[in-house]
Design an enzyme around this catalytic site. Sequence first.
Site, PDB file in Angstrom:
ATOM      1  CD  GLU A   1      -0.100  -0.803   8.711  1.00  0.00           C
ATOM      2  OE1 GLU A   1      -0.970  -0.635   7.850  1.00  0.00           O
ATOM      3  OE2 GLU A   1       0.410   0.141   9.352  1.00  0.00           O
TER       4      GLU A   1
ATOM      5  CG  HIS B   1      -0.423   0.249   2.527  1.00  0.00           C
ATOM      6  ND1 HIS B   1      -1.191   0.496   3.638  1.00  0.00           N
ATOM      7  CD2 HIS B   1       0.860   0.294   2.969  1.00  0.00           C
ATOM      8  CE1 HIS B   1      -0.416   0.678   4.686  1.00  0.00           C
ATOM      9  NE2 HIS B   1       0.833   0.568   4.316  1.00  0.00           N
TER      10      HIS B   1
ATOM     11  CG  HIS C   1       5.255   0.628   2.640  1.00  0.00           C
ATOM     12  ND1 HIS C   1       4.651   1.827   2.347  1.00  0.00           N
ATOM     13  CD2 HIS C   1       4.674   0.185   3.780  1.00  0.00           C
ATOM     14  CE1 HIS C   1       3.747   2.098   3.275  1.00  0.00           C
ATOM     15  NE2 HIS C   1       3.731   1.110   4.150  1.00  0.00           N
TER      16      HIS C   1
HETATM   17 NI    NI Z   1       2.400   0.834   5.639  1.00  0.00          NI
END
Ligand code: NI
Length: 137
Positions: A126, A16, A41
């Site tokens: 994440e 993204h 990335h």
């Molecule tokens: Ni990111």
Amino acid sequence: MPLLTVTRRLTFNAAHRIHNPALSDDENARLFGKCNSPNWHGHNYTLEVSVTGEPDPVSGYVIDLAHLKQIVERSLLDHVDHHNLNLDVPEMAGTNPTAENIILMFWRVLEPAIRPRTLSRLKLWETENNHVEYDGR
Ligand code: NI
């Protein structure tokens, strides 16, 4: 009857770029730093999907977690895994793909896919250090 919550953990990876087209390039760079890097990335995401309900009298399960895994993969992760969240995922079109916006999209897809059972929480990691959770409110 007791209400219990069971959770399945799944992993996927995706690329993204955090970018708000309403802001200038300088403002984007200042606000988002490395996450605004123009050539994308990637992250190795972990998603936890929780379902709350009463255990079935026959199986003893709230939901068969292998079945839950299948629902999550077919309805969602097959369309996201190894993809670019900005370019490849129609449900994210026009949305800045922060973890917050990703988890909101995931909820919109998964809540109806899991019915009639009750999706009670999503947790999206994440990185090892950063995660967001949502319970539908
Ligand atoms: Ni990111």
